[in-house]
Design an enzyme around this catalytic site. Structure first.
Site, PDB file in Angstrom:
ATOM      1  N   GLU A   1      29.261  33.503 112.761  1.00 37.28           N
ATOM      2  CA  GLU A   1      28.110  32.593 112.666  1.00 37.28           C
ATOM      3  C   GLU A   1      27.840  32.172 111.220  1.00 37.28           C
ATOM      4  O   GLU A   1      26.792  32.480 110.644  1.00 37.28           O
ATOM      5  CB  GLU A   1      26.853  33.278 113.225  1.00 37.28           C
ATOM      6  CG  GLU A   1      26.984  33.661 114.661  1.00 37.28           C
ATOM      7  CD  GLU A   1      25.680  34.218 115.207  1.00 37.28           C
ATOM      8  OE1 GLU A   1      24.947  34.899 114.477  1.00 37.28           O
ATOM      9  OE2 GLU A   1      25.406  33.950 116.385  1.00 37.28           O
TER      10      GLU A   1
ATOM     11  N   GLU B   1      30.399  34.931 121.682  1.00 38.37           N
ATOM     12  CA  GLU B   1      29.209  35.678 122.120  1.00 38.37           C
ATOM     13  C   GLU B   1      28.458  34.891 123.192  1.00 38.37           C
ATOM     14  O   GLU B   1      28.297  33.681 123.056  1.00 38.37           O
ATOM     15  CB  GLU B   1      28.237  35.921 120.955  1.00 38.37           C
ATOM     16  CG  GLU B   1      28.758  36.800 119.869  1.00 38.37           C
ATOM     17  CD  GLU B   1      27.772  36.964 118.732  1.00 38.37           C
ATOM     18  OE1 GLU B   1      26.558  36.733 118.934  1.00 38.37           O
ATOM     19  OE2 GLU B   1      28.215  37.294 117.620  1.00 38.37           O
TER      20      GLU B   1
HETATM   21  C1  BGP Z   1      23.931  36.819 116.944  1.00 39.38           C
HETATM   22  C2  BGP Z   1      24.739  37.889 116.242  1.00 39.38           C
HETATM   23  C3  BGP Z   1      24.949  39.112 117.010  1.00 39.38           C
HETATM   24  C4  BGP Z   1      23.931  39.407 118.094  1.00 39.38           C
HETATM   25  C5  BGP Z   1      23.303  38.187 118.731  1.00 39.38           C
HETATM   26  C6  BGP Z   1      22.102  38.503 119.602  1.00 39.38           C
HETATM   27  O1  BGP Z   1      23.261  36.113 115.955  1.00 39.38           O
HETATM   28  O2  BGP Z   1      26.022  37.406 115.881  1.00 39.38           O
HETATM   29  O3  BGP Z   1      25.051  40.130 116.036  1.00 39.38           O
HETATM   30  O4  BGP Z   1      23.006  40.312 117.670  1.00 39.38           O
HETATM   31  O5  BGP Z   1      22.931  37.278 117.785  1.00 39.38           O
HETATM   32  O6  BGP Z   1      20.951  38.550 118.796  1.00 39.38           O
HETATM   33  P1  BGP Z   1      19.903  39.732 118.991  1.00 39.38           P
HETATM   34  O7  BGP Z   1      20.707  40.998 118.869  1.00 39.38           O
HETATM   35  O8  BGP Z   1      18.897  39.557 117.901  1.00 39.38           O
HETATM   36  O9  BGP Z   1      19.303  39.573 120.366  1.00 39.38           O
END
Ligand code: BGP
Length: 489
Positions: free
Chosen positions: A194, A387
């Site tokens: 990201e 993701e």
């Molecule tokens: C993205 C990241 C991940 C993951 C995801 C979900 O920004 O790449 O690391 O955490 O978000 O976010 P969160 O864990 O805050 O729900």
């Protein structure tokens, strides 16, 4: 040629990040990493946690306090789920689910504890040799992220972090060791998770403390320029050292729709898309700064300082695949006071036609098909969904079950739309479901925002047995994979 759905080589997978899963923050010779400094008081209420997460960015005081504290009590990312010591059991469970690919990140501070060390930490390298070999034993390909936000804290203290062009040299040394020592074991490489997090979560993305910067946007985009150069260098080195392996780019995808058919809203959607999404992938996949960004940089008074050879390097170091995280969608409008709701890394404008998760992230499976078509049309490169998943409160029953029908529904809808996108003509290589095993969430730093098909018995304070349990979604995903996306009941 008629496309009917997933081909036989489609890679069903799962994803985690070292800083959210490993723990062992001071084991194996690892140095302190920037993600080890993020604070959570487990006694805070859900509202206090949300307020901290969305309204109070990381501060210099927080950073300095963390450097004085070597405990894990208030630093969830130092604990993770102890994947560092438990990975054999966890990967066995993932292998049992039938995963074909596993995404995780490498901790730079395990390989070079201070980032500028003369020689790498052999114990750290050995951990990743063992970890990735275990993936292979469980019939999983390896999708390795080189930087998932965390870098050695020393690079911030001594050099000022990504703002300092010297980090390119340290990064190149880091990548050279990764390719030399892990090149045989890794199938897909991703230099930056990201990369647009720089703008939306500066401490995560480029290790900048917002309150500590005279001109934050200038620091952000200069730091990003250095990361773009690192990405291109990783591609150039990869051609020589790991020929045939794919090296890619990734953004947090902020899919947006015009709030209405008003021309103003449609124009706003184009600008939002350019400045939040396309700019970052354009630089890494097309190899140049797009013309539209000049207008934006003028608006925010940013002037990138470049050196001779930078533009040639970007042009030569374009990626072999594009990937993104996708959780939610939002709308674009210049109407004042449009209702807002949370999303990954951002607070977005609410779409009245969509339901939301318990954290306000608007659930939009058709938006995934929409995004896949847009991304593939733009770059005509293979695509990976790095993701996707539903953060939710789960309940472990007395007899060790988790009935997460809501997560099955979320996954079923998104897998269905992925298939539609493939039939639309998108070359989708892989899908790595986020947080395939419960880990510490990235924004709130809590365990109770769970994504996994495997439950981990730990709470926000790190208390619990740490035992792993198969959720109902474990069995659902196992069937989905075994039927190559056909049996979604
Ligand atoms: C993205 C990241 C991940 C993951 C995801 C979900 O920004 O790449 O690391 O955490 O978000 O976010 P969160 O864990 O805050 O729900």
């Amino acid at each position: 040629m008629e496309r009917t759905g997933y081909n036989k080589d489609f890679l069903w997978g799962g994803a985690i990040a070292c800083s959210q899963a490993d723990g062992g923050f001071n084991e194996g010779g690892k140095g302190v990493s920037t993600q080890d400094t993020r604070y959570l008081n487990p006694k805070w209420t859900a509202k206090e946690i949300a307020d901290k997460h969305h309204n109070r960015p990381f501060t210099l005081e927080e950073f300095n306090a963390a450097l004085q504290d070597d405990s894990t009590e208030f630093y969830p990312l130092r604990r993770g789920i102890n994947f560092y010591n438990n990975y054999k059991e966890d990967l066995k469970l993932m292998g049992e689910m039938g995963l074909k690919i596993f995404r995780t990140s490498i901790s730079w501070s395990r390989i070079f504890p201070n980032g500028d060390d003369a020689v790498p930490n052999e114990e750290g390298i050995q951990f990743y040799i063992d970890l990735f070999s275990e993936c292979k034993k469980n019939n999983m390909k390896v999708f390795a992220t080189m930087i998932h936000y965390d870098i050695p804290v020393n690079l911030v203290l001594k050099y000022g972090g990504w703002k300092n062009r010297e980090l390119i040299t340290f990064f190149e040394k880091y990548v050279t060791v990764l390719y030399e020592r892990l090149g045989e074991l890794v199938d897909f490489w991703l230099p930056f998770n990201e990369i647009n997090a720089a703008k939306f979560s500066p401490w995560d993305g480029v290790c900048l403390i917002p309150g500590n910067e005279e001109h934050l946007d200038q620091a952000i985009f200069q730091s990003l320029h250095h990361q773009f150069l690192c990405s291109a260098k990783a591609v150039q080195l990869g051609r020589k050292m790991v020929p045939g392996k794919k090296i890619g780019a990734m953004i947090a995808r902020f899919t947006t729709y015009p709030a209405t058919c008003k021309p103003e809203d449609n124009m706003q959607a184009i600008l939002d898309d350019q400045y939040s999404n396309w700019f970052y992938l354009d630089v890494m996949a097309r190899g140049e700064y797009p013309k539209y960004i000049d207008r934006y940089f003028k608006q925010i008074n940013v002037n990138i300082m470049m050196e001779d050879g930078d533009l040639e390097l970007l042009k030569d170091g374009t990626v072999g695949f594009v990937s993104f995280s996708y959780y939610f969608s939002q709308v674009s409008t210049n109407v004042e006071g449009w209702e807002q709701t949370a999303g990954n890394l951002v607070i977005g404008k609410k779409n009245p036609y969509l339901e939301a998760s318990e954290w306000g992230w608007q659930i939009d499976s058709i938006g995934l098909r929409f995004t896949l078509n847009q991304v593939y049309d733009r770059y005509q490169l293979p695509v990976i969904i790095a993701e996707n998943g539903l953060g939710a409160y789960d309940t472990l029953t007395e007899n060790g079950e988790v009935h997460d029908s809501y997560r099955i529904e979320y996954m079923r809808k998104h897998v269905t739309e992925m298939k539609e996108a493939i039939i639309d003509g998108v070359e989708l290589l892989a899908f790595t479901a986020w947080g395939i095993i419960d880990i510490v969430s990235c924004g709130p730093l809590t365990m109770d925002k769970r994504y996994g098909t495997i439950y981990v018995d730990l709470d926000n304070g790190g208390n619990g047995s740490g035992k792993r349990y198969k959720k109902d979604s474990f069995y659902w995903y196992q069937k989905c994979i075994a039927s190559n996306g056909e049996d979604l009941e």
